[in-house]
Enzyme design. Sequence first.
Site, mmCIF file in Angstrom:
data_model
loop_
_atom_site.group_PDB
_atom_site.id
_atom_site.type_symbol
_atom_site.label_atom_id
_atom_site.label_comp_id
_atom_site.label_asym_id
_atom_site.label_seq_id
_atom_site.Cartn_x
_atom_site.Cartn_y
_atom_site.Cartn_z
ATOM 1 N N GLU A 1 0.870 -1.162 0.000
ATOM 2 C CA GLU A 1 0.000 0.000 0.000
ATOM 3 C C GLU A 1 0.915 1.222 0.000
ATOM 4 O OE1 GLU A 1 -4.126 -1.386 2.217
ATOM 5 O OE2 GLU A 1 -2.799 0.055 3.181
ATOM 6 N N ASP B 1 -4.205 8.608 11.268
ATOM 7 C CA ASP B 1 -2.889 8.008 11.438
ATOM 8 C C ASP B 1 -2.279 8.395 12.778
ATOM 9 O OD1 ASP B 1 -2.646 6.559 9.072
ATOM 10 O OD2 ASP B 1 -2.116 8.347 7.943
#
Length: 282
Positions: free
Chosen positions: A57, A68
């Site tokens: 990814e 995140d």
Amino acid sequence: PPPPPPSPTPAPAPFFTRRTPDGPPALALFLNAGDPPLPVLRDLVLMLDQEGVACLELAVPFPDSVTDGPVIRRSARRALQAGGADLDDVLAFIADVRPHLKHLRIALLADWSHSLKHRDLATTTREIAAAGADGLLLHALPPRLRTTHLETAAAAGLPVVTTCYTQSPPATQAQAAAQASAYLYLVAHYGRSGTAPATGHAALARTVTALRAHTTSPIAVGFGVSTRQDVQAVGAAGADAAIIGSAAVAAVERALETGTDTVAAFRTFVRQILPEPPHRTA
């Protein structure tokens, strides 16, 4: 005599081969393009292909992601500060490395606001497909554009990655599963990347089973996956692949901070997760 009918276009190979009940899940790794710098990343990607990693990814770095954790946010910051890793740079990178890969698939992750908002979606989707990306995951895509995204990706022949949480309502999970044409990313824990579910990944078995009723695409589990034991637990839940993000980015960060060979250090990291991956070469 009439000309023979055209041969049917073969369906693209699945991102992850459906695992057997007693087999290990495939391994997918997340990295930000530009961290490490693209020339080093190229060698790293070729190494991942040699080691039998199923998918990378690869994110076009963008700042201040609310989903995140600190490790991935620092990585994105390093890549952005270094420059040379915008969407066009990353597509050129994929186009360069793709012909040299035998096994590794590349799923491009791009943030809508940072990378695509000011571009024509249909044109950009065709450019992503032409570069050789095997799939596309759009981060923070406005819901009003979801149908357009799916249509333009289908027209370009570009499989899409969809996402849902274990805590998502059943209807939301079913929709994400039905719309996945590359793979369904099941986020194991609601929170920031790097955090794991309190009950462990193996406890996701019921969710994975329920999602199977709505998709023929592979199911991958991420968030909080960092060790060989975590990968095994994802497999025990019945998923086709385990996605490692923060731990992979942290391995790059350690190598950069200590001045060690990033590719060699990352190879060690991969082998600690899958000590004998398929397709390994000397």
